[in-house]
Each structure stands twice: as structure tokens, then as C-alpha cells.
Design an enzyme around this catalytic site. Structure first.
Site, PDB file in Angstrom:
ATOM      1  N   TYR A  53      -1.280  -7.403  -4.954  1.00 23.99           N
ATOM      2  CA  TYR A  53      -0.933  -7.241  -3.540  1.00 23.99           C
ATOM      3  C   TYR A  53      -1.920  -6.292  -2.850  1.00 23.99           C
ATOM      4  O   TYR A  53      -2.447  -6.600  -1.770  1.00 23.99           O
ATOM      5  CB  TYR A  53       0.499  -6.706  -3.430  1.00 23.99           C
ATOM      6  CG  TYR A  53       0.909  -6.350  -2.030  1.00 23.99           C
ATOM      7  CD1 TYR A  53       1.178  -7.339  -1.088  1.00 23.99           C
ATOM      8  CD2 TYR A  53       1.023  -5.023  -1.635  1.00 23.99           C
ATOM      9  CE1 TYR A  53       1.551  -7.011   0.211  1.00 23.99           C
ATOM     10  CE2 TYR A  53       1.397  -4.684  -0.349  1.00 23.99           C
ATOM     11  CZ  TYR A  53       1.648  -5.689   0.568  1.00 23.99           C
ATOM     12  OH  TYR A  53       2.006  -5.351   1.844  1.00 23.99           O
ATOM     13  N   GLU A  81       9.457  -6.412   5.857  1.00 22.56           N
ATOM     14  CA  GLU A  81       9.360  -4.963   6.071  1.00 22.56           C
ATOM     15  C   GLU A  81      10.723  -4.409   6.493  1.00 22.56           C
ATOM     16  O   GLU A  81      11.105  -3.316   6.083  1.00 22.56           O
ATOM     17  CB  GLU A  81       8.291  -4.628   7.116  1.00 22.56           C
ATOM     18  CG  GLU A  81       6.865  -4.906   6.697  1.00 22.56           C
ATOM     19  CD  GLU A  81       6.305  -3.984   5.629  1.00 22.56           C
ATOM     20  OE1 GLU A  81       6.987  -3.019   5.215  1.00 22.56           O
ATOM     21  OE2 GLU A  81       5.163  -4.226   5.198  1.00 22.56           O
ATOM     22  N   TRP A 133       8.616  -1.097  -1.972  1.00 17.37           N
ATOM     23  CA  TRP A 133       7.979  -2.355  -1.594  1.00 17.37           C
ATOM     24  C   TRP A 133       7.861  -3.293  -2.790  1.00 17.37           C
ATOM     25  O   TRP A 133       7.945  -4.510  -2.647  1.00 17.37           O
ATOM     26  CB  TRP A 133       6.619  -2.108  -0.948  1.00 17.37           C
ATOM     27  CG  TRP A 133       5.974  -3.378  -0.488  1.00 17.37           C
ATOM     28  CD1 TRP A 133       4.852  -3.957  -0.988  1.00 17.37           C
ATOM     29  CD2 TRP A 133       6.440  -4.261   0.546  1.00 17.37           C
ATOM     30  NE1 TRP A 133       4.580  -5.127  -0.329  1.00 17.37           N
ATOM     31  CE2 TRP A 133       5.543  -5.335   0.619  1.00 17.37           C
ATOM     32  CE3 TRP A 133       7.523  -4.242   1.416  1.00 17.37           C
ATOM     33  CZ2 TRP A 133       5.694  -6.388   1.526  1.00 17.37           C
ATOM     34  CZ3 TRP A 133       7.671  -5.285   2.323  1.00 17.37           C
ATOM     35  CH2 TRP A 133       6.761  -6.338   2.368  1.00 17.37           C
TER      36      TRP A 133
END
Length: 191
Positions: A27, A49, A57
Site C-alpha cells: 500500500y 477513511e 488503517w
């Protein structure tokens, strides 16, 4: 090497928040800080988000395939049709974050997107990208919010969008490449 970057098994120095997780490294290397455009893509990013708020995350990254599946690929036209039965279905799906308010916000936000012309959401979001951004030297230099993320959050809320606080919007700005917060010493600073 500073504690703000970490040498990966592949010999690349990355922002230290990546740690040793291969998915996080992928990522970081391929998505985070890369300019992202398109109404659907930015709607997905904004939604994820929003679901991430209060969580790591990496949790969202691991659940992203299931999120995409149950939220119809984050196609706003499809998500906008979700009703109470869909909310209940999503609330029982252990493959996503089962937060009713965040699910409802995603559906509501999709409906708001349908009021916009194609490309208008992308242009609106990117209009808040700062013209200049100083790369952080250290992780301590990375802010949680900025005047730009505050303004984006306020403008989205004024339009009725939900789950778009200033911290969430700064995270979106980072991940969508509106700002580049790869710290000094990270291999991505040389791309």
C-alpha cells in the site's frame, strides 16, 4: 538510519509506520501519496477513511476487498439505492466494520454524489489540494490536520456529507496524493 524510516526485507527504506506487514508495504509503495482521481475512486477513499476513524488503517486494508464486495464496488449509483434492509445486512457482515452511523453516512454520501455532474466531485475534492506542500522531515512533522483539510471538511459538511472530519480528510489527502507526506529518507521521496 533514522527511526522515521525502516528498512524492509527487500532493502527499501520506507516510512516507519509501515512496519513489517507486506500489505502495508505494498500500500505504501503503490498507493499512499499517489494522485487518485475519479468520482468513484474518491468516494471509495472517503468512505473507507470514514470507516477507519478510530481504527488502524491496516484493519481497513485487510477488509477492503469485502467492503468493495458488499458496497457494490463503491459505485455511488448502486450505494445510493441501499435501504434499511441493506443496512441490516451490512450490520451482520463480520467482513467489514459494523458501525451503523458509518454505514448510513456512506449511503447518504452516495446519494449526495448523485446530485453532482460527472467529474464534479473529483474537481471539488482536488480544489483543496495545497499548491505547495513541504515534505515532512520526520514523522513528528506530519500533522493530523491542516488548514486545507479543515476547509475541505467544512465544505463537505456544508454540502451535507458525513464522516468527513478534518483528521479524516487529511488522511484522505495523504492517501489520495493531494499531499505527499513520505518522510525524508523514504525511497518514495526519490520517485
Amino acid at each position: 538510519m533514522s527511526t522515521d524510516v525502516r528498512l524492509g526485507a527487500d532493502g527499501r527504506a520506507r516510512c516507519a509506520w509501515v512496519g513489517d506487514d507486506p500489505e502495508y508495504a505494498r500500500y505504501h509503495d503503490e498507493e499512499w501519496g499517489v494522485p487518485l482521481h475519479g468520482d468513484r475512486a474518491l468516494f471509495e477513499k472517503m468512505s473507507l477513511e470514514g470507516f477507519q476513524a478510530g481504527l488502524s488503517w491496516i484493519t481497513i486494508l485487510r477488509k477492503r476487498p469485502r467492503f468493495r464486495e458488499v458496497f457494490a464496488g463503491f459505485e455511488p449509483e448502486a450505494v445510493a439505492t441501499f435501504d434499511d434492509d441493506d443496512i441490516e445486512r451490512l450490520m451482520t457482515d463480520a467482513g467489514i466494520i459494523r458501525n451503523r452511523a458509518k454505514i448510513q453516512a456512506t449511503i447518504s454520501n452516495a446519494r449526495l454524489l448523485l446530485d453532482l455532474a460527472p467529474g464534479e466531485f473529483d474537481a471539488f475534492m482536488w480544489s483543496f489540494a495545497p499548491a505547495a506542500h513541504r515534505r515532512p522531515a520526520t514523522l513528528a512533522d506530519v500533522p493530523a490536520t491542516t488548514p486545507a483539510s479543515d476547509a475541505l471538511s467544512k465544505a463537505l459538511r456544508k454540502r451535507g456529507f458525513r464522516s468527513v472530519g478534518p483528521t479524516t480528510m487529511y488522511a484522505l489527502m495523504q492517501s489520495a496524493g493531494m499531499v505527499d507526506d513520505h518522510v525524508g529518507g523514504c525511497w518514495r521521496t526519490h520517485r
